[in-house]
Design an enzyme around this catalytic site. Structure first.
Site, PDB file in Angstrom:
ATOM      1  N   CYS A  65       0.820  -1.206   0.000  1.00 60.78           N
ATOM      2  CA  CYS A  65       0.000   0.000   0.000  1.00 60.78           C
ATOM      3  C   CYS A  65       0.859   1.263   0.000  1.00 60.78           C
ATOM      4  CB  CYS A  65      -0.963   0.006   1.187  1.00 60.78           C
ATOM      5  SG  CYS A  65      -0.161  -0.202   2.786  1.00 60.78           S
ATOM      6  N   HIS A  95      -1.075   0.831   7.453  1.00 58.05           N
ATOM      7  CA  HIS A  95      -1.656   0.952   6.114  1.00 58.05           C
ATOM      8  C   HIS A  95      -1.549   2.390   5.623  1.00 58.05           C
ATOM      9  CE1 HIS A  95      -4.057  -0.020   2.714  1.00 58.05           C
ATOM     10  NE2 HIS A  95      -5.116   0.665   3.089  1.00 58.05           N
TER      11      HIS A  95
END
Length: 824
Positions: A337, A784
């Protein structure tokens, strides 16, 4: 068949060392599931989509291809989700994402007329059958380069576990009814495995948790190990690890731990192989206990999920999906990510969009690529740009209407996205961190990416899109004598400290203890920018004016304003072990994690332009004796070396930051790891080294010459600027090209830094916010990353392969902010 036999010389039987591509086109993101399937060159073993296989035939003349087509199978009923028995994805017993199953079909195709032969067939020549069987049986280069088996980072076995001292003090711990010995806490309790004391854990930022009695007990007694009561179980399915796994759209942190054992001495959750024996010492039957408490990892997940996680990902909100050009998602390859979020913002800038999409066709990139385009960064950048910006792959995914009818399908509200496998493989090649499947720091990746792009565009700097991020920084140093020195460098990011004392919501902190509402420090972005330019004291600065170390005042400004300004918010600090962790602060005796930044839609940083040498200022002499030159502070050097950096690099970092401190040296190291002279020994100039007028040197630098070249030219020409310029363009014959230019033998000068257009650009510098990369997690190497980009009058969220209209962009939670300069 005769046609096939006539081309047998162009068919190769792959050897074990050959890389075979059969899951993705090397020019596009076509796969065997695409409408035209995939064509594998039976000579080079590269794969091409239907629209691109002809290009390969034109370039190589290879005519024989294996055509692979995958068709979705019909299913009689939905497959039930199975409980995983191992920590893996895509493996037997691992996490099952319930993706549909596909049936593969094969045929032999001969170009240019696309003559086909069925496979398998006994009529095919044996060489063809053997070659095709080898390709089919091979796992494929794409899968070999991807770590498909997800295993956790194992906890270490504590150094205290095997010979832990346990006191014979007669303490017997009951199976229930526990309470802290120092207060009334009945949860978050920790049993010290040396003396059997039961004490509460650390206090959390919101007042929950404990009262720090367990850690205070360690500080007094130095008894190192404690186990969290309520987390002990003999569940054999528990593996004893904390893992982060990617599954569909959710990032789940699962605790497969038989217990939560903590070592205060090692400051980490650890494994205790003798835990059952250590518990038995206090009368605890290991097999009889049941898990009743959340572990540390589970509690952290619960807090993140309930607040920051949901804000950044905009979870729980109906996000309108977007499709079309510029709205293509990126499939998460496993902790990728950081790459996806960064690339979405980068390819939304004019420079990268023009260079690799508008101004460069796929065929041009392929024709100029080497024999293996999968290892060519220019080809893969062009492929990624066309994949993201063309809209070809940004379409709703299809879904079968019913299991018994495979011919009918409907469109879903999501897209499949494109997997940046080949791009990641090239950009991360030989890099010790980015080539792994571990989570990485988006800032470090951005700088690495920019460095690689700059390298492949060295011969054509005017076409280098990375220059749109490049700017100059000038530092002014004034010592106690009143004399000054100026240092210049180029950078791609402006890293900002967060002045917590400037928080605008200090009054709200008082209410925190009596409220469940999360209140965190909120600091204005402009205060962070002012902090960058504010005067700062530098101790142990060696002054040639007084021939001694003294305290200097440092101020900083920008010599140019880039087309795109990237601001890095230093929300992370280095803790013991040198892992970047979220900024932890204390205000009004209350601990907080993270900080919010008030970011306006536009900013004016005209005041940050540096002024250079001013009338009346006297420069510090560079003509000091070599013995008097500044030496690296050994304390700083040793601390950096303990982090794994090379000793020479650490010395240079300390010297170039004037021994300002470990943090300053660390920042210098991170920004100069790829300098071409980073491994060259430190050479002190002799006493007789000619003096160089800094103003003359600045003039040459402003003309676009590299500082090292300009300095050498001035030394060779006695400081005369005209002769120095002539020397640069016509160096002495005895000077090699490497002596003239460190970057390219074909270009003696570097293109000037971007600084707007027109006279007003030298006065005004206004920027508008166009994107941000947000992060959730306790460290840059976990958690994330999500991108939000302002496009076509609205904010858009790019959360891996999810792309949609952002209703509430978390602008105050950015880690990297991307500002676009407003044209004057």
């Amino acid at each position: 068949m005769e046609l096939l036999r006539a081309n047998l010389s162009r068919v190769r039987i792959p050897e074990p060392t050959n890389r075979i591509y059969k899951q993705e086109c090397c020019i596009s993101f076509d796969t065997p599931k695409s409408e035209g399937g995939l064509f594998v060159d039976m000579n080079s073993f590269l794969a091409f989509g239907k629209d691109y296989v002809g290009w390969n035939y034109e370039k190589t003349g290879n005519p024989v291809y294996l055509h692979i087509k995958e068709t979705q199978k019909s299913e009689s009923e939905d497959r039930p989700s199975k409980k995983p028995t191992r920590l893996a994805i895509g493996h037997e017993g691992g996490f099952d994402n319930n993706d549909p199953e596909y049936e593969e079909s094969y045929e032999i195709v001969i170009l240019p007329d696309y003559v086909t032969f069925p496979f398998p067939s006994v009529e095919l020549p044996e060489k063809v059958r053997l070659a095709v069987d080898a390709v089919i049986m091979n796992a494929g280069a794409e899968k070999k380069e991807q770590v498909a088996s997800w295993t956790a980072d194992k906890k270490i076995v504590s150094k205290h576990a095997m010979d832990l001292k346990q006191l014979d003090n007669g303490v017997i711990v009951p199976p229930s009814g526990w309470k802290c010995e120092k207060c009334d806490k009945t949860d978050n309790l920790w049993l010290n495995l040396t003396d059997g004391s039961i004490l509460c854990g650390r206090s959390n930022w919101d007042g929950s948790g404990g009262n720090d009695h367990a850690v205070n007990h360690y500080n007094v007694t130095k008894y190192p190990l404690a186990v969290k009561l309520g987390t002990i179980t003999d569940d054999l399915e528990a593996a004893g690890y904390n893992i982060i796994c990617y599954f569909k759209y959710n990032y789940l942190i699962q605790n497969f731990g038989s217990s939560d054992v903590y070592s205060y001495d090692e400051d980490a959750s650890i494994l205790d192989p003798l835990l059952a024996q250590h518990l038995q010492h206090f009368g605890i039957d290991f097999s009889s206990l049941q898990k009743t408490e959340m572990t540390t990892a589970e509690r952290e997940l619960d807090q993140n999920t309930n607040f920051d996680w949901n804000r950044i990902q905009e979870s729980g909100q109906e996000v309108e999906p977007l499709f079309g050009a510029g709205y293509t998602g990126l499939v998460n390859l496993g902790n990728s990510c950081y790459l996806a979020a960064t690339m979405q913002v980068v390819f939304s800038t004019r420079g990268f969009c023009s260079r690799y999409y508008l101004d460069q066709r796929l065929k041009t990139a392929f024709d100029t690529a080497p024999a293996d385009p999968t290892v060519d960064l220019n080809m893969q950048l062009t492929k990624l740009a066309h994949g993201l910006l063309s809209g070809k792959y940004s379409i709703p995914a299809s879904k079968k209407e019913n299991a018994g009818d495979a011919a009918h399908s409907t469109l879903t509200a999501k897209q499949e996205g494109i997997p940046p496998r080949m791009f990641k493989s090239v950009i991360a090649a030989k890099h010790p961190e980015f080539s792994t499947m571990r989570q990485q720091d988006a800032l470090e990746f951005f700088l690495h990416f920019i460095d690689q792009v700059e390298r492949i565009n060295t011969a054509k700097p005017n076409f280098d899109p990375s220059r749109s991020f490049k700017f100059g920084i000038e530092e002014r140093l004034e010592c106690s004598s009143g004399k000054v020195a100026y240092n210049k460098r180029n950078d791609y990011i402006l890293s900002l400290n967060i002045p917590l004392d400037k928080a605008i919501n200090k009054g709200e902190f008082i209410l925190l203890l009596s409220s469940d509402e999360i209140v965190r420090p909120r600091v204005k972005l402009m205060d962070c920018l002012h902090c960058f330019s504010a005067p700062e004291e530098l101790h142990d600065f060696y002054s040639t004016a007084i021939n001694a170390k003294t305290t200097a005042i440092k101020t900083a400004g920008l010599t140019s304003f880039p087309d795109y300004l990237v601001l890095h918010m230093r929300k992370f600090v280095l803790e013991e072990g040198w892992v970047p962790k979220k900024l932890v602060i204390v205000l009004l005796w209350i601990g907080f994690t993270d900080v919010y930044i008030d970011v306006p839609g536009t900013i004016d940083i005209s005041h940050m332009r540096s002024k250079g040498l001013q009338p009346g200022e006297e420069l510090l002499s560079e003509n000091a004796a070599s013995d008097d030159k500044i030496d690296a502070n050994e304390d700083i050097v040793l601390q950096l070396v303990s982090m794994g950096f090379q000793h020479l690099h650490c010395q240079k970092a300390a010297i170039n930051t004037f021994n300002a401190g470990v943090e300053e040296a660390m920042n210098w190291l991170l920004n100069h790891m790829n300098d071409p002279d980073i491994d060259e020994p430190i050479v002190k100039e002799p006493k007789g080294a000619p003096f160089i007028d800094p103003s003359t040197l600045d003039t040459l630098i402003n003309f676009g010459f590299e500082e090292a070249i300009a300095r050498k030219a001035l030394q060779a020409s006695g400081g005369d600027i005209e002769r120095a310029t002539e020397w640069i363009f016509n160096p002495p014959s005895e000077m090699s090209n490497m002596d003239v230019t460190p970057s390219s033998s074909s270009a003696a000068v570097d293109a000037p830094l971007p600084d707007g257009e027109g006279n007003f650009a030298l006065i005004f510098a206004e920027y508008r916010l166009m994107g941000l990369v947000s992060h959730i997690g306790t460290s840059t190497h976990c958690g994330h990353y999500v991108a939000h980009i302002y496009k076509e009058g609205r904010w858009v969220i790019f959360n891996d392969d999810k792309v949609g209209v952002s209703k509430n962009p978390p602008i105050d939670m950015g880690y990297l902010y991307f500002f676009e300069r407003i044209d004057s």
